[in-house]
Design a protein around this motif. Structure first.
Motif, short mmCIF file in Angstrom:
data_model
loop_
_atom_site.label_atom_id
_atom_site.label_comp_id
_atom_site.label_asym_id
_atom_site.label_seq_id
_atom_site.Cartn_x
_atom_site.Cartn_y
_atom_site.Cartn_z
N ASP A 137 26.21 26.67 46.91
CA ASP A 137 25.57 27.97 47.11
C ASP A 137 25.74 28.48 48.54
OD1 ASP A 137 24.18 30.23 46.34
OD2 ASP A 137 22.21 29.37 46.79
N ARG A 138 27.00 28.46 49.01
CA ARG A 138 27.32 28.99 50.34
C ARG A 138 28.04 30.31 50.19
NH1 ARG A 138 30.51 24.16 53.08
NH2 ARG A 138 31.42 25.98 54.08
N GLU A 139 27.60 31.28 50.92
CA GLU A 139 28.16 32.63 50.76
C GLU A 139 29.64 32.68 51.09
OE1 GLU A 139 27.29 37.22 52.30
OE2 GLU A 139 25.95 35.57 52.85
N ASP A 140 30.07 31.94 52.13
CA ASP A 140 31.47 31.99 52.52
C ASP A 140 32.36 31.40 51.42
OD1 ASP A 140 30.34 29.48 52.97
OD2 ASP A 140 31.73 28.98 54.60
N MET A 141 31.95 30.27 50.86
CA MET A 141 32.73 29.65 49.77
C MET A 141 32.74 30.54 48.54
SD MET A 141 31.71 25.60 49.84
CE MET A 141 32.94 25.23 48.58
N ARG A 142 31.59 31.11 48.22
CA ARG A 142 31.50 31.95 47.03
C ARG A 142 32.42 33.16 47.15
NH1 ARG A 142 26.50 31.78 46.78
NH2 ARG A 142 26.02 33.64 47.99
N GLY A 143 32.46 33.78 48.34
CA GLY A 143 33.32 34.94 48.55
C GLY A 143 34.79 34.59 48.42
N ASP A 144 35.21 33.48 49.03
CA ASP A 144 36.61 33.06 48.94
C ASP A 144 36.99 32.71 47.51
OD1 ASP A 144 36.86 33.40 51.65
OD2 ASP A 144 36.64 31.27 52.15
N TRP A 145 36.08 32.07 46.80
CA TRP A 145 36.35 31.66 45.42
C TRP A 145 36.49 32.88 44.51
CZ3 TRP A 145 38.51 28.07 42.92
CH2 TRP A 145 38.25 27.82 41.58
N GLN A 146 35.60 33.83 44.65
CA GLN A 146 35.66 35.03 43.83
C GLN A 146 36.92 35.83 44.12
OE1 GLN A 146 31.90 36.86 44.70
NE2 GLN A 146 30.75 35.49 43.35
N THR A 147 37.36 35.82 45.36
CA THR A 147 38.59 36.54 45.71
C THR A 147 39.80 35.93 45.02
OG1 THR A 147 37.72 37.22 47.87
CG2 THR A 147 40.10 37.19 47.62
N VAL A 148 39.90 34.60 45.01
CA VAL A 148 41.07 33.98 44.38
C VAL A 148 41.00 34.12 42.87
CG1 VAL A 148 40.20 31.60 44.11
CG2 VAL A 148 42.62 32.00 44.53
N LEU A 149 39.81 34.09 42.28
CA LEU A 149 39.69 34.33 40.84
C LEU A 149 40.18 35.73 40.50
CD1 LEU A 149 36.23 32.73 39.90
CD2 LEU A 149 38.53 31.74 39.66
N LEU A 152 43.94 35.87 40.42
CA LEU A 152 44.50 35.28 39.20
C LEU A 152 44.39 36.25 38.03
CD1 LEU A 152 43.12 31.63 39.50
CD2 LEU A 152 45.44 32.42 39.97
N ILE A 153 43.28 36.96 37.93
CA ILE A 153 43.09 37.92 36.85
C ILE A 153 44.18 38.99 36.87
CG2 ILE A 153 41.61 39.84 36.10
CD1 ILE A 153 39.21 38.12 36.83
N ASP A 154 44.54 39.44 38.05
CA ASP A 154 45.49 40.54 38.20
C ASP A 154 46.94 40.11 38.18
OD1 ASP A 154 43.40 42.37 38.39
OD2 ASP A 154 43.24 42.17 40.57
N ASN A 155 47.20 38.81 38.02
CA ASN A 155 48.57 38.29 38.08
C ASN A 155 49.10 38.07 36.66
OD1 ASN A 155 50.95 36.89 38.46
ND2 ASN A 155 50.12 35.57 40.06
N ASP A 156 50.02 38.91 36.24
CA ASP A 156 50.57 38.81 34.88
C ASP A 156 51.36 37.52 34.66
OD1 ASP A 156 49.48 41.25 34.26
OD2 ASP A 156 51.32 42.37 34.68
N GLY A 157 51.77 36.85 35.74
CA GLY A 157 52.51 35.61 35.61
C GLY A 157 51.64 34.40 35.32
N VAL A 158 50.32 34.60 35.35
CA VAL A 158 49.38 33.50 35.09
C VAL A 158 49.08 33.44 33.60
CG1 VAL A 158 47.03 32.67 35.52
CG2 VAL A 158 48.39 33.62 37.39
N HIS A 159 48.99 32.26 33.05
CA HIS A 159 48.73 32.05 31.63
C HIS A 159 47.46 32.79 31.20
CE1 HIS A 159 47.93 29.94 27.84
NE2 HIS A 159 49.18 29.48 27.89
N GLY A 160 47.50 33.36 30.00
CA GLY A 160 46.38 34.15 29.51
C GLY A 160 45.07 33.38 29.46
N LEU A 161 45.12 32.10 29.13
CA LEU A 161 43.90 31.29 29.08
C LEU A 161 43.24 31.21 30.44
CD1 LEU A 161 42.09 29.44 27.30
CD2 LEU A 161 43.54 27.53 28.04
N VAL A 162 44.03 31.04 31.48
CA VAL A 162 43.49 30.96 32.84
C VAL A 162 42.92 32.31 33.28
CG1 VAL A 162 44.06 30.49 35.26
CG2 VAL A 162 45.07 29.10 33.44
N ARG A 163 43.65 33.38 33.01
CA ARG A 163 43.15 34.70 33.39
C ARG A 163 41.87 35.05 32.65
NH1 ARG A 163 46.26 38.68 31.86
NH2 ARG A 163 47.85 37.48 30.75
N GLY A 164 41.82 34.70 31.35
CA GLY A 164 40.61 34.96 30.59
C GLY A 164 39.43 34.17 31.11
#
Length: 308
Positions: A137-149, A152-164
């Protein structure tokens, strides 16, 4: 008993010696961090120090992104709870920070060009990293994690299961709103996206509790339209995957989803009757075809359907 005696004459000395031996034999970082968690729970201070040193040494050279994420939950528990002997979080936090930073940097590349089995393994590791971020529950980690997620969502080269799955995690954290989920569903479930990847995306989004999804009308409408447009042979081929996606829900959740589908169909029927069209510029709603989809959705959800 005689076999255990080779490790020591008392329970504590034997357990400590065996833990040190296990740490020396461990071949990857997740094994070591799990062992650290267990020796702390067992209150073996001498073993804790030895295993912690091994964790720090292995963490410095580990490069496999999945291993980095898999190693985080035991360390997060140690940092959050410590033990009755007051194991200091300060000893573990630098290791967590180093592993997490390298995992975040390497995750987009590690998610490229995954096959179905590798994608399934990857989301298990992503879930473990999410567990750790939530626990600390650290704000810095949460922000970095949400950014990388989000990347991944916006990357069409990533498998659909991972993006979902990433969509679902951001939805649970209230980072992804209903409008954005509707937009992503429309893009992912469009005819230009291979049906197998679209189905995998659906499976990723649906993982977890069904209650959160009941209010996502945009997702259900996009799913309904996608199913209606599938060719018969392709639909049959995808049914096992789709049914698996719904199988994790509890019966009351599936029943509520069946009611949601029927509600959306009735709403579409009212719009079609009143205007002769669906959305602006769309052709007239084919009620016969729409009604044909409803029993199939009910079958996938595992509920009964009266057709209205």
């Amino acid at each position: 008993m005689d076999e255990a005696n080779i490790w020591g004459n008392t329970v504590e000395t034997a357990a400590t010696a065996f833990a040190r031996h296990s740490a020396e034999e461990a071949t990857d970082l997740p094994q070591l961090t799990d062992l650290l968690d267990r020796v702390i729970l067992a209150e073996l201070p001498a073993a804790v120090e030895f295993v912690l040193e091994r964790v720090q040494a292995q963490a410095a050279v580990s490069a496999e992104v999945r291993h980095l994420m898999d190693a985080l939950p035991p360390l997060a528990r140690v940092a959050r709870y410590g033990d009755v002997r007051q194991t200091k979080a300060e000893r573990v936090l630098p290791v967590i920070d180093a592993l997490f930073e390298r995992a975040v940097v390497g995750l987009p590349g590690a998610c490229a060009s995954l096959d179905d089995d590798a994608a399934a393994s990857m989301i298990e590791s992503v879930d473990r990293a999410q567990e750790s971020v939530s626990l600390l529950d650290r704000e810095d980690m949460r922000g970095d994690w949400q950014t990388v997620l989000r990347r991944l969502i916006d990357n069409d080269g990533v498998h659909g299961l991972v993006r979902g799955r990433c969509c679902r995690l951001l939805l649970e954290q209230r980072v992804l709103g209903e409008d954005e989920l509707r937009r992503l569903a429309g893009l992912t479930l469009s005819p230009v996206v291979p049906a197998a990847q679209a189905a995998a995306w659906v499976e990723g989004v649906l993982r977890g509790s069904g209650l959160l999804l009941l209010h996502q009308d945009g997702l259900w409408s996009a799913l309904d339209a996608w199913l209606a447009d599938l060719q018969a042979d392709l639909f049959v081929a995808l049914v096992p995957m789709l049914r698996r996606a719904f199988s994790g829900f509890q019966p009351p959740e599936r029943q509520a989803m069946g009611e949601k589908v029927k509600h959306l169909l009735r709403a579409g029927a009212r719009v079609g009757s009143a205007t002769g069209t669906g959305e602006a510029g769309a052709p007239p709603l084919d009620m016969q075809r729409a009604n044909a989809v409803l029993p199939v959705l009910a079958h996938l959800l595992g509920v009964t359907c009266d057709g209205h």
